[in-house]
Design an enzyme around this catalytic site. Structure first.
Site, PDB file in Angstrom:
ATOM      1  N   HIS A  51       0.985  -3.637  -0.426  1.00 58.62           N
ATOM      2  CA  HIS A  51       1.811  -4.535   0.378  1.00 58.62           C
ATOM      3  C   HIS A  51       1.946  -3.926   1.785  1.00 58.62           C
ATOM      4  CE1 HIS A  51       5.458  -2.334  -1.743  1.00 58.62           C
ATOM      5  NE2 HIS A  51       4.598  -1.492  -1.214  1.00 58.62           N
ATOM      6  N   VAL A  76      15.255  -3.160  -1.876  1.00 56.12           N
ATOM      7  CA  VAL A  76      16.297  -4.007  -1.285  1.00 56.12           C
ATOM      8  C   VAL A  76      17.442  -4.216  -2.278  1.00 56.12           C
ATOM      9  CG1 VAL A  76      14.968  -5.282   0.439  1.00 56.12           C
ATOM     10  CG2 VAL A  76      14.899  -6.017  -1.951  1.00 56.12           C
ATOM     11  N   ALA A 131      14.780  -6.949   5.240  1.00 55.96           N
ATOM     12  CA  ALA A 131      13.324  -6.795   5.237  1.00 55.96           C
ATOM     13  C   ALA A 131      12.748  -7.978   4.486  1.00 55.96           C
ATOM     14  CB  ALA A 131      12.926  -5.494   4.547  1.00 55.96           C
ATOM     15  N   TRP A 173       3.009  -3.654  -8.904  1.00 52.37           N
ATOM     16  CA  TRP A 173       1.873  -3.573  -7.973  1.00 52.37           C
ATOM     17  C   TRP A 173       0.691  -2.894  -8.650  1.00 52.37           C
ATOM     18  CZ3 TRP A 173       6.950  -2.597  -6.643  1.00 52.37           C
ATOM     19  CH2 TRP A 173       7.513  -3.490  -5.747  1.00 52.37           C
TER      20      TRP A 173
HETATM   21  N1  DAH Z   1       6.376  -5.955  -0.700  1.00 55.49           N
HETATM   22  C1  DAH Z   1       6.763  -6.993  -1.622  1.00 55.49           C
HETATM   23  C2  DAH Z   1       5.543  -7.444  -2.389  1.00 55.49           C
HETATM   24  O1  DAH Z   1       4.469  -7.386  -1.873  1.00 55.49           O
HETATM   25  C3  DAH Z   1       7.371  -8.131  -0.894  1.00 55.49           C
HETATM   26  C4  DAH Z   1       8.680  -7.776  -0.312  1.00 55.49           C
HETATM   27  C5  DAH Z   1       9.835  -7.928  -1.045  1.00 55.49           C
HETATM   28  C6  DAH Z   1       8.761  -7.254   0.960  1.00 55.49           C
HETATM   29  C7  DAH Z   1      11.053  -7.604  -0.534  1.00 55.49           C
HETATM   30  C8  DAH Z   1       9.989  -6.899   1.495  1.00 55.49           C
HETATM   31  C9  DAH Z   1      11.130  -7.084   0.723  1.00 55.49           C
HETATM   32  O2  DAH Z   1      10.124  -6.385   2.715  1.00 55.49           O
HETATM   33  O3  DAH Z   1      12.321  -6.755   1.263  1.00 55.49           O
HETATM   34  O4  DAH Z   1       5.655  -7.877  -3.497  1.00 55.49           O
END
Ligand code: DAH
Length: 326
Positions: free
Chosen positions: A168, A252, A294, A148
């Site tokens: 995110h 996760v 999630a 990120w």
């Molecule tokens: N937040 C991650 C992103 O923006 C995407 C994501 C991945 C969200 C796995 C989740 C998850 O809730 O379980 O790259």
């Protein structure tokens, strides 16, 4: 001709005139030195005072009316006599505004999840380092932070935490868990930011919809079912193909990604997985008691696929020629 007759014949003549010359001729006929209306105005002085007053004011009202009509209509013709505006043309349609395609997709997606008993909640765009990273099992100096690219905010006086623009919508997982007792299921639509180069599928500013479902025995099969339901409803009437593929996210275990096939190419639309026990520990949930899935789906990607938009940057261009198509 009396005043009434002069009025109606002059109006009719003006209305049916189709050239500058014709209008000029009409002006001469009624308002010129020997014009019909001029004759009446000139003869006023021979009338008794009472009649002169009444007829005089009526004649002058008509004179002003005809002068205005002639001027208005003459303005419709250019110097060369061509029509420049047609006052007899039907009125312009007033176009109504509508939602931006991304707002629309975000609302539609939230509604579909609400229909499956998910609550819709939102969180802050300026986040703390803790919620955006640490609480999601992404400690400082962990290489995963490089997934990120972050806009860090200058810290202000009294800030106890390093602040950033959320990369995110996942930080809302922890914010919500801290205040809630499972079981629950939520979605979080919202705007996200990444400090990265833009191209046809990346913007520094984009939208996600986060999902979180926690319960006693929530499993990956439940996730698959919910997402299949969602995609079927969202792309109703469109034939789409999708697949689940193993992936890695620190918050996760196991982690997956969902791809959609577009013109023979797989396009990633979401990251997901089973909530990591460490994340539950941060929320003071006993990971032996609770399980959950999630996911985070890219709203822009969904919109691109649904409406066949080839470049994400079009959504942010503010170009009405683009926006009016939706
Ligand atoms: N937040 C991650 C992103 O923006 C995407 C994501 C991945 C969200 C796995 C989740 C998850 O809730 O379980 O790259």
């Amino acid at each position: 001709m009396n005043l009434g007759e002069i009025g109606s014949s002059a109006r009719e003549a003006i209305n049916s005139a189709t050239t500058r010359e014709a209008l000029e001729q009409i002006r001469l006929n009624y308002l010129g030195r020997k014009g019909e209306l001029t004759e009446i105005l000139r003869s006023l002085k021979e009338l008794p005072v009472e009649e002169r007053r009444v007829l005089g004011s009526e004649a002058n009202v008509l004179r002003v009316e005809l002068e205005n009509m002639l001027a208005d209509k003459t303005a419709n013709f250019g110097e060369a006599g061509e029509m420049v505006a047609d006052i007899t043309a039907p009125g312009k349609k007033v176009s109504r505004g509508h939602l931006h395609p991304l707002s629309r997709v975000m609302a539609d997606a939230s509604k579909i999840f609400a229909g499956m008993n998910f609550s819709v909640v939102t969180g802050p765009e300026a986040e703390t380092e803790y919620y955006n990273f640490d609480a999601l099992n992404i400690p400082a100096n962990h290489p995963a932070r490089e997934m990120w690219d972050t806009f860090w905010l200058k810290s202000g006086k009294g800030d106890k935490q390093k602040m950033l623009l959320r990369t995110h919508t996942s930080p809302m997982q922890m914010r919500f868990m801290e205040k809630s007792t499972p079981p629950f299921q939520i979605v979080v639509p919202g705007r996200c930011f990444r400090y990265e180069a833009t191209d046809m599928s990346h913007e520094v500013n984009f939208y996600q919809l986060e999902g979180l479902m926690v319960g006693k025995d929530v499993n990956l099969g439940n996730f698959k079912f919910i997402i299949e339901e969602f995609l079927k409803k969202f792309f109703v009437g469109q034939k789409i193909e999708f697949r689940f593929r193993p992936s890695y996210f620190p918050f996760v275990e196991p982690g997956v990604e969902v791809d959609i096939k577009l013109k023979g190419k797989w396009l990633e639309i979401m990251g997901a997985g089973m909530v990591h026990p460490r994340v539950f520990e941060y929320a003071h949930y006993n990971p032996k008691d609770w399980q959950g899935f999630a996911f985070g789906v890219g709203i822009d990607r969904l919109a691109m696929i649904k409406y066949g938009v080839p470049d994400i940057r079009l959504f942010y261009s503010g170009d009405l020629r683009f926006l009016k198509q939706f």
